[in-house]
Design a protein around this motif. Structure first.
Motif, mmCIF file in Angstrom:
data_model
loop_
_atom_site.group_PDB
_atom_site.id
_atom_site.type_symbol
_atom_site.label_atom_id
_atom_site.label_comp_id
_atom_site.label_asym_id
_atom_site.label_seq_id
_atom_site.Cartn_x
_atom_site.Cartn_y
_atom_site.Cartn_z
ATOM 1 N N ASP A 170 -18.211 0.399 -2.196
ATOM 2 C CA ASP A 170 -18.590 1.598 -2.946
ATOM 3 C C ASP A 170 -19.955 2.089 -2.485
ATOM 4 O OD1 ASP A 170 -16.303 1.651 -4.594
ATOM 5 O OD2 ASP A 170 -17.218 0.262 -6.026
ATOM 6 N N ALA A 209 -12.971 15.939 -3.226
ATOM 7 C CA ALA A 209 -12.173 15.723 -4.436
ATOM 8 C C ALA A 209 -11.905 14.251 -4.693
ATOM 9 C CB ALA A 209 -10.851 16.485 -4.315
ATOM 10 N N ASP A 210 -11.759 13.467 -3.630
ATOM 11 C CA ASP A 210 -11.423 12.052 -3.835
ATOM 12 C C ASP A 210 -12.568 11.283 -4.476
ATOM 13 O OD1 ASP A 210 -12.860 12.113 -1.197
ATOM 14 O OD2 ASP A 210 -12.493 9.958 -1.306
ATOM 15 N N TYR A 229 -14.226 12.278 -7.069
ATOM 16 C CA TYR A 229 -13.957 12.402 -8.500
ATOM 17 C C TYR A 229 -12.784 11.522 -8.918
ATOM 18 C CZ TYR A 229 -17.131 16.413 -8.625
ATOM 19 O OH TYR A 229 -18.242 17.226 -8.540
ATOM 20 N N GLU A 230 -11.866 11.287 -8.006
ATOM 21 C CA GLU A 230 -10.721 10.434 -8.304
ATOM 22 C C GLU A 230 -11.113 8.962 -8.356
ATOM 23 O OE1 GLU A 230 -7.925 11.336 -5.265
ATOM 24 O OE2 GLU A 230 -7.585 13.407 -5.960
ATOM 25 N N ARG A 231 -12.130 8.597 -7.574
ATOM 26 C CA ARG A 231 -12.521 7.189 -7.457
ATOM 27 C C ARG A 231 -13.616 6.776 -8.433
ATOM 28 N NH1 ARG A 231 -14.282 6.537 -1.480
ATOM 29 N NH2 ARG A 231 -14.626 4.392 -2.181
ATOM 30 N N TYR A 232 -14.447 7.737 -8.856
ATOM 31 C CA TYR A 232 -15.599 7.391 -9.679
ATOM 32 C C TYR A 232 -15.740 8.327 -10.874
ATOM 33 C CZ TYR A 232 -16.842 5.081 -5.280
ATOM 34 O OH TYR A 232 -16.813 4.316 -4.138
ATOM 35 N N THR A 233 -16.546 7.889 -11.837
ATOM 36 C CA THR A 233 -17.000 8.767 -12.906
ATOM 37 C C THR A 233 -18.307 9.403 -12.447
ATOM 38 O OG1 THR A 233 -15.995 7.483 -14.701
ATOM 39 C CG2 THR A 233 -17.874 8.873 -15.268
ATOM 40 N N LYS A 288 -14.908 4.192 -12.155
ATOM 41 C CA LYS A 288 -14.015 5.162 -12.786
ATOM 42 C C LYS A 288 -13.786 4.863 -14.259
ATOM 43 C CE LYS A 288 -11.382 8.794 -12.585
ATOM 44 N NZ LYS A 288 -11.984 10.128 -12.390
ATOM 45 N N THR A 289 -13.799 3.585 -14.622
ATOM 46 C CA THR A 289 -13.532 3.198 -16.013
ATOM 47 C C THR A 289 -14.792 3.202 -16.873
ATOM 48 O OG1 THR A 289 -13.807 0.876 -15.383
ATOM 49 C CG2 THR A 289 -11.564 1.773 -15.359
#
Length: 269
Positions: A92, A171-172, A174-178, A192-193
């Motif tokens: 990450d 865009a990815d 936003y899909e992987r992280y907050t 992300k959680t």
């Protein structure tokens, strides 16, 4: 249904623009505690950046809790016992760092023990964060970050530059992280959680409190998640207009003891 838990943001909410706690806010929090209401600080700061505030507000006693790192860490304030904690991987870190180089934005990573920047010319907002949260700054190359327990990362830069960077984020990401903007010069990147809402719900479940029994008070985009899960979402008068749209109530500004007003009007009344 009566409110049993009040989650309160710090900057722009609990504290005035001079970073002070007004007597009205202090007394309202004490009265809420006496009434059996759990008052929980929920902040993007690390625990080092809230210890003095918790002490000043007498929220460092047995039965008190705090949410830090925008939901990355939930713990008992008296003992430090962790109820929930999330971290980010070295992969990450490398991905976020490489993107920062591509976009030309300063970044740093934060653990419970320090702020780690790969920028040899340390950005002024990294210095600001260090002062704000009482954590030391360390310059470390990406290769030296392998064994760090990173709780969150941040893109930090001049507001105009950061806004341009946000427009260019893939865009990815936003899909992987907050991703949450906690100040004009801060974009926080978390697992992300991880968010304040998930953390507050986790704590509430352990305490036997339902979402309808929660009030959340905040002012910025990083408060959105906890405002959305709370039965009574309250936004400061000085809050972000987009966040005000999801509020059930608008309270007074942080310089007018808005937290005290909210507690007295919608919790203790």
């Amino acid at each position: 249904m009566s409110i049993k838990l009040v989650a309160v943001d710090i900057d722009g909410t609990l504290l005035t623009s001079k970073r002070e706690i007004t007597p009205e806010v202090f007394e309202a929090i004490q009265d809420a505690k006496k009434a059996g209401v759990k008052v929980v600080i929920a902040t993007g700061r690390p625990i080092s950046g809230v210890k003095q505030l918790l002490k000043d507000l007498k929220l460092d006693q047995e039965g008190d809790y705090v949410v830090t790192f925008n939901g990355g860490l939930v713990q008992e304030t008296a003992t430090g016992k962790e109820l929930a904690a999330t971290t980010m991987s070295y992969e990450d870190y490398l991905d976020v760092h490489q993107l920062s180089l591509k976009l030309g934005v300063h970044m740093h990573a934060i653990s419970k023990r320090g702020i780690f920047t790969p920028n040899r010319n340390i950005g002024k907002y990294t210095v600001h964060e260090s002062s704000l949260v009482d954590l030391p700054i360390f310059y470390r190359t990406p290769e030296e970050m392998k064994d760090r327990n990173i709780i969150k990362m941040m893109y930090i830069d001049e507001p105009a530059l950061l806004n341009r960077v946000i427009e260019q984020l893939p865009a990815d990401l936003y899909e992987r992280y907050t991703l949450v903007k906690s100040a004009p010069f801060y974009l926080e990147i978390l697992p992300k959680t991880t968010d304040k809402g998930t953390a507050i719900l986790h704590l509430a479940e352990k305490l036997g409190i339902t979402p309808d029994e929660i009030m959340a008070i905040g002012d910025e985009e990083n408060d959105r998640a906890m405002l959305e899960v709370a039965g009574t979402p309250v936004v400061m008068e000085n809050g972000n207009p987009s966040v005000k749209q999801i509020a059930k109530h608008i309270t007074k500004s942080n310089d007018q003891s808005g937290v005290a007003y909210a507690i007295r009007k919608w919790v203790l009344n």
